[in-house]
Write a protein that holds these residues in place. Structure first.
Motif, short mmCIF file in Angstrom:
data_model
loop_
_atom_site.label_atom_id
_atom_site.label_comp_id
_atom_site.label_asym_id
_atom_site.label_seq_id
_atom_site.Cartn_x
_atom_site.Cartn_y
_atom_site.Cartn_z
N LEU A 317 83.45 8.10 -33.57
CA LEU A 317 84.53 9.10 -33.62
C LEU A 317 84.33 10.18 -32.56
O LEU A 317 85.23 10.49 -31.77
CB LEU A 317 84.61 9.72 -35.02
N LEU A 318 83.13 10.76 -32.52
CA LEU A 318 82.85 11.84 -31.57
C LEU A 318 82.88 11.33 -30.12
O LEU A 318 83.33 12.04 -29.22
CB LEU A 318 81.49 12.46 -31.88
N LEU A 319 82.42 10.09 -29.93
CA LEU A 319 82.44 9.50 -28.60
C LEU A 319 83.88 9.32 -28.11
O LEU A 319 84.20 9.62 -26.96
CB LEU A 319 81.72 8.15 -28.63
N HIS A 320 84.73 8.86 -28.99
CA HIS A 320 86.13 8.63 -28.62
C HIS A 320 86.83 9.93 -28.23
O HIS A 320 87.68 9.94 -27.33
CB HIS A 320 86.86 7.96 -29.78
N HIS A 321 86.47 11.02 -28.91
CA HIS A 321 87.12 12.31 -28.65
C HIS A 321 86.29 13.21 -27.74
O HIS A 321 86.56 14.42 -27.66
CB HIS A 321 87.39 13.03 -29.98
N HIS A 322 85.29 12.64 -27.04
CA HIS A 322 84.49 13.37 -26.04
C HIS A 322 83.79 14.59 -26.66
O HIS A 322 83.68 15.64 -26.04
CB HIS A 322 85.37 13.81 -24.87
N LYS A 323 83.28 14.42 -27.89
CA LYS A 323 82.59 15.51 -28.58
C LYS A 323 81.13 15.16 -28.87
O LYS A 323 80.43 15.94 -29.52
CB LYS A 323 83.29 15.81 -29.90
N LEU A 324 80.67 14.02 -28.37
CA LEU A 324 79.35 13.55 -28.77
C LEU A 324 78.22 14.35 -28.14
O LEU A 324 77.25 14.71 -28.82
CB LEU A 324 79.19 12.07 -28.42
N VAL A 325 78.32 14.66 -26.85
CA VAL A 325 77.22 15.36 -26.16
C VAL A 325 76.96 16.73 -26.79
O VAL A 325 75.80 17.05 -27.11
CB VAL A 325 77.52 15.49 -24.65
N PRO A 326 77.95 17.59 -26.99
CA PRO A 326 77.65 18.88 -27.62
C PRO A 326 77.13 18.75 -29.05
O PRO A 326 76.31 19.57 -29.49
CB PRO A 326 78.99 19.63 -27.59
N PHE A 327 77.57 17.73 -29.78
CA PHE A 327 77.06 17.56 -31.15
C PHE A 327 75.59 17.16 -31.15
O PHE A 327 74.78 17.71 -31.90
CB PHE A 327 77.89 16.52 -31.91
#
Length: 445
Positions: A317-327
Motif C-alpha cells: 500500500l505505502l509503496l503504491h502511494h509513494h509513502k514507503l521511504v518516509p515510513f
C-alpha cells in the motif's frame, strides 16, 4: 524445482501457473537440464472464482510450438491440504480430456403430446442456454459448439448447435426436441405415463466441442442427465462439465517427472473498496504521525498476531502511494532509540527490518538475479572445494588451496555487488541512504 523430466535428454524447460486455463505467471527458462531449479516466488490475488490451480512444465522450442511435458492440477477445495509446506507432485499427462472445465446451463422438460392418430407421444425438450468458463485453446478463446443427444440401448439421436466464435462463455439459446416413447395405441392407462423400462435407460448427453475448422475438433467436456429424473416436471440447472468416463482409464502412463511446489493459499471475505477508505487514509497518513508509534500502520502491526500478516499488505500500500521511504525512516529511527550498541543496528525482527525485507523482495528480486546469477551459476556448475574448517577437512584436502578458492568466490561476489550500484533500484537506494543517515546520526563515531 522439477526432477527426472522427459524426454531423457538435456532440454530447456520453463513452468507456467494457470488458474483454470488462464496463464497468470511464467518462470524464466532453465537451459540444458533434466532437473531444472526455478527458485521463483510468485504472489498474486485472485479476482475471480476458479476450479483448478495448475502448473505446466514446457519444453522450450525455438522454431516450433513449445511442448507441454506434463502438469500438476490441484482443485481449489484441496489447496488447504498443501498450503504452507513443500510437496512433490508427479506430473500428469496433458490431453483434451484432462483439460475439462466450465459449466453449461440447461433447461429440460418432458411434454405429452397426442398425435393425429390418437397415440401418446412423450416429447423431451432440451433448451441449451449458455456455457461459462470453457478452457482456452492454444492460449485463445475457443470456437465452441454443443451436441445434444438422447441416448439409450437402441438409440442415439443427436442434434448440434451453431458454432460460436472466439468465446469461453458462449450464448447458445437453442432448443431441441426428441420423441421419447410412442405407444402403439392410445389408452387411458398410458395417457399420462411414460413406459418405465424406456425411462430407466434413457439419458440426455450434452458434449461441448471446439470447432477445429481444418484440424480435428477438440473435446471440451460433457454432462449426462437421466431422463427418469424429469418425469413431467421442468428442470433447470447449471451443470459442471465432466471428462469422459473412460478418459483416465487408459494404459499406465509413462513417468513424466515430478515438480516440487510450496503453495500458500488463503481465502478472505473482501468487501467493496469503499468500506476500507477510512482505514486506507489513516494508514497513508502514518509517516507524518508523531510519534510514529501512535500511527495506524504501527498499531496495526502490533495488534496482528503475526507481523507478516500486516507488513506485506502495508508495504504494498505505502509503496503504491509513494509513502514507503518516509515510513521506514520513521520506524527505523524508533528502533535506533532503543539500540545501545552500534554493531546490533537493525539486527532484530522489528517492524522496520520486516518492511525493508518485504521491500527488497518486491523491488530488488530482479536486480539480485541480474547481479549474482552468473557467479552463482559458475559456482554450481564447476564447484571448487572451499572447506577451511580443520574439523571438517577430509583426508587429502589442501586448506591453502581451499582458502584461495573461497577468496576467489568471495572477491568475485563482492566485486559484482560493488559494480552493480548503477543498476540498484532507486527505491532501495533511497531507503538505504535514509537508514545510513539515521545510523550515523545515532552513532556519530
Amino acid at each position: 524445482d522439477a526432477k527426472h523430466l522427459v524426454p531423457n535428454k538435456m532440454r530447456d524447460f520453463f513452468c507456467t501457473i494457470n488458474l483454470d486455463q488462464e496463464e497468470v505467471f511464467r518462470t524464466q527458462v532453465v537451459e540444458k537440464s533434466l532437473s531444472p531449479y526455478f527458485g521463483e516466488e510468485f504472489y498474486f490475488e485472485i479476482p475471480r472464482t476458479f476450479q483448478w490451480l495448475s502448473f505446466y512444465i514446457y519444453d522450450k522450442s525455438v522454431l516450433q510450438k513449445d511442448l507441454r511435458i506434463g502438469k500438476v492440477s490441484i482443485k481449489k477445495e484441496d489447496l488447504c491440504n498443501y498450503t504452507g509446506k513443500e510437496n512433490w507432485f508427479m506430473l500428469q499427462p496433458v490431453d483434451s480430456n484432462s483439460e475439462v472445465q466450465g459449466k453449461v446451463h440447461l433447461e429440460l422438460k418432458l411434454n405429452e403430446l397426442i398425435t393425429d392418430n390418437g397415440s401418446v407421444c412423450q416429447q423431451l425438450v432440451v433448451h441449451i442456454k449458455e456455457c461459462h468458463g470453457l478452457p482456452l485453446i492454444n492460449g485463445q478463446n475457443c470456437d465452441p459448439y454443443a451436441t445434444v443427444s438422447l441416448v439409450g440401448p437402441s438409440r442415439n439421436d443427436q442434434k448440434k448447435t451453431k458454432v460460436k466464435k472466439k468465446t469461453s462463455n458462449p450464448q447458445f439459446n437453442e432448443t431441441f426436441y426428441f420423441e421419447v416413447t410412442r405407444s402403439s395405441s392410445y389408452t387411458k392407462k398410458s395417457q399420462f405415463q411414460v413406459e418405465e423400462e424406456d425411462i430407466e435407460k434413457l439419458e440426455v448427453r450434452v458434449d461441448l466441442w471446439n470447432n477445429g475448422n481444418l484440424v480435428q475438433d477438440v473435446f471440451l467436456g460433457e454432462i449426462k442427465v437421466p431422463v427418469k429424473v424429469l418425469r413431467n416436471d421442468s428442470f433447470q440447472a447449471w451443470y459442471l462439465l465432466q471428462p469422459r468416463e473412460n478418459g483416465n482409464k487408459s494404459s499406465k502412463t509413462d513417468d513424466l517427472g515430478s515438480l516440487r511446489l510450496n503453495i500458500c493459499y488463503t481465502e478472505d471475505c473482501v468487501l467493496p473498496s469503499e468500506y476500507y477508505a477510512s482505514l486506507r487514509n489513516l494508514l497513508l497518513k502514518s509517516p507524518d504521525v508523531q510519534p510514529i508509534s501512535a500511527s495506524a500502520a504501527y498499531i496495526l502491526s502490533e495488534v496482528c498476531r503475526d507481523k507478516y500478516d500486516a507488513v506485506l499488505p502495508l508495504v504494498r500500500l505505502l509503496l503504491h502511494h509513494h509513502k514507503l521511504v518516509p515510513f521506514i525512516a520513521a520506524v527505523a529511527e524508533l528502533d535506533l532509540k532503543d539500540t545501545q550498541e552500534a554493531n546490533t543496528i537493525f539486527r532484530g525482527n522489528s517492524l522496520a527490518t520486516r518492511c525493508v525485507d518485504e521491500m527488497m523482495k518486491i523491488v530488488g528480486k530482479h536486480y539480485l538475479k541480474v547481479t549474482l546469477k552468473s557467479v552463482i551459476d559458475e559456482i554450481c556448475e564447476s564447484p571448487k572445494p572451499c572447506e577451511i574448517d580443520p574439523i571438517k577437512l577430509r583426508e587429502g584436502d589442501n586448506v591453502e588451496v581451499n582458502m584461495e578458492n573461497l577468496r576467489y568466490y568471495v572477491d568475485k561476489v563482492f566485486r559484482e555487488i560493488v559494480q552493480s550500484s548503477i543498476s540498484c533500484p532507486t527505491l532501495m537506494c533511497d531507503v538505504f541512504y535514509s537508514l545510513r543517515h539515521l545510523a550515523a546520526k545515532r552513532f556519530p563515531s
